[in-house]
Design a protein around this motif. Sequence first.
Motif, short mmCIF file in Angstrom:
data_model
loop_
_atom_site.label_atom_id
_atom_site.label_comp_id
_atom_site.label_asym_id
_atom_site.label_seq_id
_atom_site.Cartn_x
_atom_site.Cartn_y
_atom_site.Cartn_z
N VAL A 1 0.78 -1.18 0.02
CA VAL A 1 -0.06 -0.01 -0.05
C VAL A 1 0.96 1.25 0.10
N THR A 2 0.68 2.01 -1.15
CA THR A 2 1.52 3.27 -1.27
C THR A 2 0.55 4.51 -1.41
N ASP A 3 -0.90 4.09 -1.87
CA ASP A 3 -1.80 5.23 -2.01
C ASP A 3 -2.34 5.73 -0.92
N ALA A 4 -2.19 7.24 -0.92
CA ALA A 4 -2.16 8.31 0.16
C ALA A 4 -3.87 7.88 0.58
N THR A 5 -4.76 7.79 -0.25
CA THR A 5 -6.23 7.72 0.19
C THR A 5 -6.72 6.55 0.73
N ILE A 6 -5.96 5.45 0.32
CA ILE A 6 -6.31 4.10 1.07
C ILE A 6 -5.53 4.34 2.52
N LYS A 7 -4.21 4.82 2.57
CA LYS A 7 -3.68 4.83 3.95
C LYS A 7 -4.53 5.59 4.96
#
Length: 226
Positions: free
Chosen positions: A66-72
């Motif tokens: 996971v690198t996506d800011a929204t998912i994080k």
Amino acid sequence: MTASSESGSPTGDPHSLSVLDALHSTPSRRYLSDRPIPDDVLWAVLDAATRGPSGGNRQSWGWVVVTDATIKEQVAARYRDGWDRAYGSRREEVLNAPPTDAGMSPATYRAAEHLAHHLHEAPVWVIPVLRQAAGSTNPRLGSSIYGAVQQLQLAARAYGIGSTLTTFHVAYESEIGSLLGLPEDALTMALIPLGYPARGRWAQPRRLPVEQVVHFNRWGESRPRT
């Protein structure tokens, strides 16, 4: 056994760190910077993880990076709630408790609290996932993946990357599974933030003497250490 340099290995070369040095100096690192992890390093760490043990060599796992800011941000909010439910209300109790070798120390509490509030800043998360695990009541289910998880953390250590195995997100397993697009039969087994350490050092964790926790043949029977 001595700890290696902050770069991970004594020379900065990940191949120069001995296995025993890594085993003796890979504590949980919860103060992580947002410095990017090079793609080739990340792939090397993941490759090392997949070389880990797998029951029957079934390899019924997946590794969600996971690198996506929204998912994080969405997962981190649920993680913080899990932290608050488990330990948030005990803050003053833990921080003001007299020194003891048992339970969470104030320093560990502060580090875990910091991670709960800054989890999203770690540049990479790795979420190990097991297939055919949803709904399982097997208490030893994790044996199929945690050896490989340790290899991931040791490989990260060789590159000077800190990590910790944490699970405060699991109260929201179904929601997070949907966010990550997991198959219906899959279960997350941990959340492992990866990042170059922002503070602290590679050091040998304090543990009870090995003689106090090792039993020979029957519980309670010891043997002198030569």
